[in-house]
Scaffold this motif. Structure first.
Motif, PDB file in Angstrom:
ATOM      1  N   LEU A  12       0.849  -1.180   0.000  1.00  0.00           N
ATOM      2  CA  LEU A  12       0.000   0.000   0.000  1.00  0.00           C
ATOM      3  C   LEU A  12       0.885   1.230   0.000  1.00  0.00           C
ATOM      4  O   LEU A  12       1.991   1.210   0.557  1.00  0.00           O
ATOM      5  N   GLN A  13       0.382   2.298  -0.577  1.00  0.00           N
ATOM      6  CA  GLN A  13       1.071   3.580  -0.464  1.00  0.00           C
ATOM      7  C   GLN A  13       0.904   4.086   0.969  1.00  0.00           C
ATOM      8  O   GLN A  13      -0.069   3.755   1.655  1.00  0.00           O
ATOM      9  N   TYR A  14       1.841   4.916   1.404  1.00  0.00           N
ATOM     10  CA  TYR A  14       1.794   5.432   2.776  1.00  0.00           C
ATOM     11  C   TYR A  14       0.477   6.161   3.041  1.00  0.00           C
ATOM     12  O   TYR A  14      -0.144   5.977   4.086  1.00  0.00           O
ATOM     13  N   ASP A  15       0.035   6.970   2.088  1.00  0.00           N
ATOM     14  CA  ASP A  15      -1.226   7.689   2.258  1.00  0.00           C
ATOM     15  C   ASP A  15      -2.401   6.726   2.375  1.00  0.00           C
ATOM     16  O   ASP A  15      -3.344   6.968   3.128  1.00  0.00           O
ATOM     17  N   GLU A  16      -2.366   5.625   1.666  1.00  0.00           N
ATOM     18  CA  GLU A  16      -3.423   4.616   1.768  1.00  0.00           C
ATOM     19  C   GLU A  16      -3.435   3.987   3.155  1.00  0.00           C
ATOM     20  O   GLU A  16      -4.506   3.736   3.722  1.00  0.00           O
ATOM     21  N   VAL A  17      -2.268   3.758   3.707  1.00  0.00           N
ATOM     22  CA  VAL A  17      -2.159   3.207   5.064  1.00  0.00           C
ATOM     23  C   VAL A  17      -2.790   4.169   6.065  1.00  0.00           C
ATOM     24  O   VAL A  17      -3.577   3.765   6.929  1.00  0.00           O
ATOM     25  N   ILE A  18      -2.474   5.440   5.936  1.00  0.00           N
ATOM     26  CA  ILE A  18      -3.010   6.448   6.859  1.00  0.00           C
ATOM     27  C   ILE A  18      -4.530   6.507   6.772  1.00  0.00           C
ATOM     28  O   ILE A  18      -5.228   6.464   7.794  1.00  0.00           O
ATOM     29  N   VAL A  19      -5.058   6.592   5.563  1.00  0.00           N
ATOM     30  CA  VAL A  19      -6.507   6.722   5.384  1.00  0.00           C
ATOM     31  C   VAL A  19      -7.237   5.461   5.827  1.00  0.00           C
ATOM     32  O   VAL A  19      -8.268   5.529   6.509  1.00  0.00           O
ATOM     33  N   LEU A  20      -6.708   4.311   5.494  1.00  0.00           N
ATOM     34  CA  LEU A  20      -7.333   3.055   5.895  1.00  0.00           C
ATOM     35  C   LEU A  20      -7.309   2.891   7.413  1.00  0.00           C
ATOM     36  O   LEU A  20      -8.309   2.510   8.032  1.00  0.00           O
ATOM     37  N   PHE A  21      -6.177   3.205   8.035  1.00  0.00           N
ATOM     38  CA  PHE A  21      -6.091   3.134   9.492  1.00  0.00           C
ATOM     39  C   PHE A  21      -7.097   4.074  10.141  1.00  0.00           C
ATOM     40  O   PHE A  21      -7.796   3.702  11.083  1.00  0.00           O
ATOM     41  N   GLU A  54      -1.144   0.396  12.403  1.00  0.00           N
ATOM     42  CA  GLU A  54      -0.761   1.440  13.360  1.00  0.00           C
ATOM     43  C   GLU A  54       0.752   1.662  13.471  1.00  0.00           C
ATOM     44  O   GLU A  54       1.206   2.808  13.381  1.00  0.00           O
ATOM     45  N   PRO A  55       1.579   0.626  13.640  1.00  0.00           N
ATOM     46  CA  PRO A  55       3.021   0.883  13.799  1.00  0.00           C
ATOM     47  C   PRO A  55       3.703   1.375  12.519  1.00  0.00           C
ATOM     48  O   PRO A  55       4.853   1.814  12.563  1.00  0.00           O
ATOM     49  N   LEU A  56       3.010   1.325  11.404  1.00  0.00           N
ATOM     50  CA  LEU A  56       3.593   1.792  10.145  1.00  0.00           C
ATOM     51  C   LEU A  56       3.487   3.301   9.975  1.00  0.00           C
ATOM     52  O   LEU A  56       4.136   3.876   9.112  1.00  0.00           O
ATOM     53  N   ILE A  57       2.675   3.934  10.806  1.00  0.00           N
ATOM     54  CA  ILE A  57       2.401   5.368  10.665  1.00  0.00           C
ATOM     55  C   ILE A  57       3.236   6.145  11.673  1.00  0.00           C
ATOM     56  O   ILE A  57       3.015   6.061  12.882  1.00  0.00           O
ATOM     57  N   ASN A  58       4.171   6.918  11.153  1.00  0.00           N
ATOM     58  CA  ASN A  58       5.070   7.693  12.014  1.00  0.00           C
ATOM     59  C   ASN A  58       4.338   8.722  12.862  1.00  0.00           C
ATOM     60  O   ASN A  58       4.711   8.983  13.997  1.00  0.00           O
ATOM     61  N   GLU A  59       3.293   9.310  12.310  1.00  0.00           N
ATOM     62  CA  GLU A  59       2.606  10.423  12.976  1.00  0.00           C
ATOM     63  C   GLU A  59       1.401   9.992  13.808  1.00  0.00           C
ATOM     64  O   GLU A  59       0.641  10.841  14.269  1.00  0.00           O
ATOM     65  N   VAL A  60       1.204   8.710  14.014  1.00  0.00           N
ATOM     66  CA  VAL A  60      -0.036   8.234  14.631  1.00  0.00           C
ATOM     67  C   VAL A  60      -0.306   8.860  15.995  1.00  0.00           C
ATOM     68  O   VAL A  60      -1.460   9.097  16.346  1.00  0.00           O
ATOM     69  N   PHE A  61       0.726   9.187  16.754  1.00  0.00           N
ATOM     70  CA  PHE A  61       0.523   9.791  18.074  1.00  0.00           C
ATOM     71  C   PHE A  61       0.803  11.286  18.068  1.00  0.00           C
ATOM     72  O   PHE A  61       0.846  11.913  19.112  1.00  0.00           O
ATOM     73  N   SER A  62       0.964  11.842  16.900  1.00  0.00           N
ATOM     74  CA  SER A  62       1.224  13.273  16.757  1.00  0.00           C
ATOM     75  C   SER A  62      -0.040  14.065  17.082  1.00  0.00           C
ATOM     76  O   SER A  62      -1.146  13.649  16.730  1.00  0.00           O
ATOM     77  N   ILE A  69      -4.073  13.133   8.282  1.00  0.00           N
ATOM     78  CA  ILE A  69      -5.117  12.373   7.591  1.00  0.00           C
ATOM     79  C   ILE A  69      -5.706  13.190   6.449  1.00  0.00           C
ATOM     80  O   ILE A  69      -5.857  12.692   5.329  1.00  0.00           O
ATOM     81  N   VAL A  70      -6.016  14.450   6.703  1.00  0.00           N
ATOM     82  CA  VAL A  70      -6.583  15.322   5.672  1.00  0.00           C
ATOM     83  C   VAL A  70      -5.615  15.439   4.501  1.00  0.00           C
ATOM     84  O   VAL A  70      -6.010  15.327   3.335  1.00  0.00           O
ATOM     85  N   ALA A  71      -4.343  15.642   4.790  1.00  0.00           N
ATOM     86  CA  ALA A  71      -3.339  15.774   3.726  1.00  0.00           C
ATOM     87  C   ALA A  71      -3.224  14.482   2.919  1.00  0.00           C
ATOM     88  O   ALA A  71      -3.110  14.516   1.684  1.00  0.00           O
ATOM     89  N   ALA A  72      -3.268  13.341   3.595  1.00  0.00           N
ATOM     90  CA  ALA A  72      -3.192  12.047   2.899  1.00  0.00           C
ATOM     91  C   ALA A  72      -4.402  11.864   1.989  1.00  0.00           C
ATOM     92  O   ALA A  72      -4.273  11.412   0.845  1.00  0.00           O
TER      93      ALA A  72
END
Length: 81
Positions: A12-21, A54-62, A69-72
């Motif tokens: 998956l693309q990183y943005d896809e990971v963020i949006v799906l998560f 979850e662990p794939l997203i660097n900003e998850v706890f930002s 998420i909006v940017a992705a």
């Protein structure tokens, strides 16, 4: 047929990971997963997917994760919301 211990790689693309998560996490928070499916195995699979992403997203706890998420979403759709 795959054995139960087999694992698979999904690209998956990183943005896809963020949006799906974000989607899965929101559905879990709203207890909406139970409205999507009453099948326990499907719910477990969706929760496992959320946990794997979850662990794939660097900003998850930002503190600005909502902006991430909006940017992705904007990059995926090519639209500015």
């Amino acid at each position: 047929m795959a054995e139960i211990s087999d694992t698979f790689i999904v690209e998956l693309q990183y943005d896809e990971v963020i949006v799906l998560f974000a989607l899965l996490h929101r559905l879990e928070d709203q207890s909406a997963l139970e409205n999507i499916s009453q099948d326990r195995a499907e719910l477990i699979a969706l929760q496992s997917l959320t946990s794997a992403l979850e662990p794939l997203i660097n900003e998850v706890f930002s503190p600005n994760f909502a902006e991430v998420i909006v940017a992705a979403k904007e990059r995926l759709t090519g639209l500015v919301e």
